[in-house]
Design a protein around this motif. Structure first.
Motif, PDB file in Angstrom:
ATOM      1  N   PHE A 164       0.816  -1.214   0.000  1.00  0.00           N
ATOM      2  CA  PHE A 164       0.000   0.000   0.000  1.00  0.00           C
ATOM      3  C   PHE A 164       0.852   1.268   0.000  1.00  0.00           C
ATOM      4  O   PHE A 164       0.376   2.331  -0.358  1.00  0.00           O
ATOM      5  N   VAL A 165       2.098   1.144   0.440  1.00  0.00           N
ATOM      6  CA  VAL A 165       2.942   2.334   0.564  1.00  0.00           C
ATOM      7  C   VAL A 165       3.728   2.544  -0.731  1.00  0.00           C
ATOM      8  O   VAL A 165       4.859   2.095  -0.873  1.00  0.00           O
ATOM      9  N   THR A 166       3.092   3.202  -1.674  1.00  0.00           N
ATOM     10  CA  THR A 166       3.753   3.408  -2.964  1.00  0.00           C
ATOM     11  C   THR A 166       3.796   4.887  -3.323  1.00  0.00           C
ATOM     12  O   THR A 166       2.974   5.663  -2.862  1.00  0.00           O
ATOM     13  N   VAL A 167       4.742   5.246  -4.174  1.00  0.00           N
ATOM     14  CA  VAL A 167       4.839   6.639  -4.627  1.00  0.00           C
ATOM     15  C   VAL A 167       3.897   6.845  -5.815  1.00  0.00           C
ATOM     16  O   VAL A 167       3.427   5.890  -6.431  1.00  0.00           O
ATOM     17  N   ILE A 224      -1.770   1.914   7.399  1.00  0.00           N
ATOM     18  CA  ILE A 224      -1.521   0.670   6.657  1.00  0.00           C
ATOM     19  C   ILE A 224      -2.482  -0.426   7.119  1.00  0.00           C
ATOM     20  O   ILE A 224      -3.077  -1.126   6.313  1.00  0.00           O
ATOM     21  N   TYR A 225      -2.650  -0.531   8.436  1.00  0.00           N
ATOM     22  CA  TYR A 225      -3.555  -1.561   8.941  1.00  0.00           C
ATOM     23  C   TYR A 225      -4.984  -1.295   8.479  1.00  0.00           C
ATOM     24  O   TYR A 225      -5.698  -2.197   8.028  1.00  0.00           O
ATOM     25  N   LEU A 226      -5.397  -0.013   8.575  1.00  0.00           N
ATOM     26  CA  LEU A 226      -6.790   0.317   8.264  1.00  0.00           C
ATOM     27  C   LEU A 226      -7.083   0.248   6.768  1.00  0.00           C
ATOM     28  O   LEU A 226      -8.178  -0.137   6.366  1.00  0.00           O
ATOM     29  N   ILE A 227      -6.110   0.602   5.934  1.00  0.00           N
ATOM     30  CA  ILE A 227      -6.359   0.536   4.486  1.00  0.00           C
ATOM     31  C   ILE A 227      -6.497  -0.936   4.075  1.00  0.00           C
ATOM     32  O   ILE A 227      -7.296  -1.279   3.204  1.00  0.00           O
ATOM     33  N   ASP A 228      -5.733  -1.784   4.757  1.00  0.00           N
ATOM     34  CA  ASP A 228      -5.853  -3.221   4.501  1.00  0.00           C
ATOM     35  C   ASP A 228      -7.238  -3.720   4.920  1.00  0.00           C
ATOM     36  O   ASP A 228      -7.884  -4.482   4.198  1.00  0.00           O
ATOM     37  N   LYS A 236      -3.693   5.902  -3.351  1.00  0.00           N
ATOM     38  CA  LYS A 236      -3.953   4.501  -3.027  1.00  0.00           C
ATOM     39  C   LYS A 236      -5.273   4.378  -2.280  1.00  0.00           C
ATOM     40  O   LYS A 236      -6.102   3.519  -2.578  1.00  0.00           O
ATOM     41  N   GLN A 237      -5.447   5.269  -1.323  1.00  0.00           N
ATOM     42  CA  GLN A 237      -6.668   5.249  -0.512  1.00  0.00           C
ATOM     43  C   GLN A 237      -7.900   5.452  -1.394  1.00  0.00           C
ATOM     44  O   GLN A 237      -8.905   4.765  -1.245  1.00  0.00           O
ATOM     45  N   GLU A 238      -7.806   6.395  -2.314  1.00  0.00           N
ATOM     46  CA  GLU A 238      -8.929   6.666  -3.204  1.00  0.00           C
ATOM     47  C   GLU A 238      -9.243   5.428  -4.042  1.00  0.00           C
ATOM     48  O   GLU A 238     -10.405   5.052  -4.201  1.00  0.00           O
ATOM     49  N   SER A 239      -8.192   4.783  -4.547  1.00  0.00           N
ATOM     50  CA  SER A 239      -8.443   3.636  -5.421  1.00  0.00           C
ATOM     51  C   SER A 239      -9.029   2.466  -4.635  1.00  0.00           C
ATOM     52  O   SER A 239      -9.890   1.755  -5.131  1.00  0.00           O
ATOM     53  N   VAL A 240      -8.567   2.294  -3.396  1.00  0.00           N
ATOM     54  CA  VAL A 240      -9.126   1.198  -2.589  1.00  0.00           C
ATOM     55  C   VAL A 240     -10.587   1.468  -2.243  1.00  0.00           C
ATOM     56  O   VAL A 240     -11.442   0.596  -2.361  1.00  0.00           O
ATOM     57  N   LEU A 241     -10.887   2.714  -1.838  1.00  0.00           N
ATOM     58  CA  LEU A 241     -12.235   2.993  -1.334  1.00  0.00           C
ATOM     59  C   LEU A 241     -13.259   3.219  -2.439  1.00  0.00           C
ATOM     60  O   LEU A 241     -14.385   2.779  -2.343  1.00  0.00           O
ATOM     61  N   TYR A 242     -12.854   3.954  -3.480  1.00  0.00           N
ATOM     62  CA  TYR A 242     -13.874   4.402  -4.427  1.00  0.00           C
ATOM     63  C   TYR A 242     -13.848   3.699  -5.780  1.00  0.00           C
ATOM     64  O   TYR A 242     -14.866   3.286  -6.282  1.00  0.00           O
ATOM     65  N   LYS A 243     -12.674   3.580  -6.369  1.00  0.00           N
ATOM     66  CA  LYS A 243     -12.651   3.077  -7.744  1.00  0.00           C
ATOM     67  C   LYS A 243     -13.141   1.650  -7.829  1.00  0.00           C
ATOM     68  O   LYS A 243     -13.955   1.321  -8.677  1.00  0.00           O
TER      69      LYS A 243
END
Lengths: 202, 284
Positions: free
Chosen positions: B4-7, B199-203, B273-280
């Protein structure tokens, strides 16, 4: 201390550039951002350095139009409350002794759990990094005493942090402009106005 | 919990991306050097971030040199010339965190998952022992996380904060090991706490639907079991809160180099990353 280095500008920078750099840094280290953070003291120290550097440059340049630093160093929670039921708890939180503070609060029961109790619980959880818990305590404190400036600004600050937007444009399309957004914008505008310090800049 | 930790490459200068890639390749090389060729396959962006943080705080960085990629001999890669210590720490973290992931999977994974983990275990036991010997503090932090996580997940009413605490504490400790200075240590520890929490919560957010169907442990499922309609907004706010705190801590940190890589990560990479996990993903 080289004041130019602190502000991150060259010695040949114009007055306007120095002022812009100062404003950027002051916004970054503003004590309100760190009021309920475990790093509050470090942020205050940074703010002080930036203020001193800016004052030094202003003095060196003896610029009559150059205003002096306008940010206060203390966070709102240091000065604004007039009456407290929990002076010890506030002191312990300030010293970073969160477990001790929590223990005193947990010993309070029934009617003693007033709005300030919820606010201070929120403060402790926020400093521990338990953000969701802190948010809910702040909300309860504001519901119980909706006119308390200290609680309201704490909640507003937290609301602003719950909408992460560091790059200046909205990365998440939540659509529309909610009441909450309006509040956040007002808070931000208020900060910006503070920053100009009534020197006729805005 | 990995990846999840990407540039965000599109917001990055070319030279910064080159440096980031060189750190990535150097970590791969370090893994190969210390833990055999096979261990190179566990290379992750998360541990690359740890290497970036370690390098950003080092006194000196001797620059880059060119070499050949082991996976593609026709490709030339840039590598860091020195800075073994920082890379070695990141390599150890990679090994140790994957080792504990395997241990967890053996405890509660499906049949094929277990089988695969059992097959990999002999290799990782050896590497884990080696990494533990080199950096006992890192090993201890990850071991504690694994244990605390197990405890936390037994609580059927576990709050979001409580569930995220073990991972957050682990990263907080692991980041604070990068310095000896007390003040920097506090900043890194706070920054690490909120990054670890994110990181834990995005997972957890990523696995939300899946965990709900299979009734696996997920703090968001527990928190929003009674109020479904607005849960995405609430999840987003809780993740945003972590990122804001993380950035506020990072703002106080005196970084010697690679600050633009870390800026990119916090300002563009993680929110994207957060946007793509939650919305896309939900729209498709």
């Amino acid at each position: 201390m080289n004041p130019y280095q602190v502000l991150g500008v060259s010695e040949t920078a114009t007055d306007a550039e120095v002022k812009t750099a100062y404003r950027e840094l002051a916004k970054k280290y503003h004590p309100d951002n760190y009021a309920d953070s475990p790093l509050a003291d470090l942020a205050e120290q940074k703010m002080k350095e930036v203020n001193e550097a800016y004052d030094m440059i202003c003095d060196m340049r003896k610029n009559p139009s150059g205003s002096h630093s306008t940010y206060s160093q203390g966070a709102y929670n240091n000065a604004q409350y007039t009456h407290t039921n929990f002076p010890d708890v506030r002191r312990l939180i300030k010293e970073g002794r969160l477990d001790d503070a929590m223990q005193i609060l947990n010993g309070v029961s029934g009617v003693g759990r007033n709005a300030e109790w919820y606010f201070l619980m929120g403060m402790i959880f926020s400093r521990k990094g338990w953000t969701e818990q802190a948010y809910s305590y702040f909300q309860t404190a504001c519901r119980m005493e909706p006119n308390n400036q200290e609680f309201i600004s704490a909640l507003n600050n937290m609301n602003a942090r719950r909408n992460y937007n560091p790059s200046g444009y909205n990365t998440v399309n939540s659509g529309g402009c909610s009441v909450c957004d309006v509040c956040t914008t007002l808070v931000c505008m208020d900060c910006l106005c503070d920053c100009c310090g009534g020197n006729g800049c805005c | 919990m990995f990846g999840f930790v990407t540039v965000d490459r599109s917001e990055m200068l070319g030279k910064d991306f080159d440096a980031y890639k060189a750190i990535y390749c150097s970590l791969c090389k370090q893994l190969g050097k210390e833990y055999t060729f096979l261990s190179r396959f566990i290379l992750s962006y998360d541990c690359t971030f740890y290497a970036v943080m370690a390098l950003s705080l080092e006194d000196d960085c001797s620059g880059f040199c060119t070499g050949r990629c082991r996976f593609n001999p026709l490709k030339k890669c840039n590598y860091l010339k020195n800075n073994e210590e920082a890379l070695s720490k990141a390599a150890a973290l990679s090994i140790i965190s994957v080792y504990y992931k395997l241990v967890d999977n053996i405890a509660d994974g499906g049949f094929f998952e277990k089988l695969l983990c059992y097959l990999l275990m002999p290799f990782f036991s050896v590497w884990h022992k080696k990494a533990k010997k080199k950096f006992p503090k890192i090993e201890e932090a990850v071991a504690e996380m694994s244990k605390a996580q197990f405890e936390v997940e037994r609580d059927a009413d576990c709050s979001i904060d409580k569930a995220a605490d073990p991972t957050a504490t682990m990263l907080s400790k692991v980041l604070s090991f990068l310095t000896d200075d007390a003040e920097t240590c506090r900043i890194l520890s706070t920054m690490g706490y909120f990054l670890g929490k994110w990181i834990y919560l995005i997972d957890a957010a990523n696995d939300y639907d899946d965990d709900m169907k299979k009734s696996n442990f997920n703090p968001y499922v527990i928190a929003f079991r009674d109020k479904k309609p607005s849960h995405l907004k609430d999840i987003n706010a809780s993740l945003d809160h972590c990122l804001s705190e993380c950035l506020l801590s990072y703002n106080l940190l005196e970084v010697r180099r690679f600050n633009r890589i870390i800026d990119n990560l916090l300002i563009y990479g993680l929110p994207k990353k957060q946007e793509s996990v939650l919305y896309k993903e939900n729209k498709n």
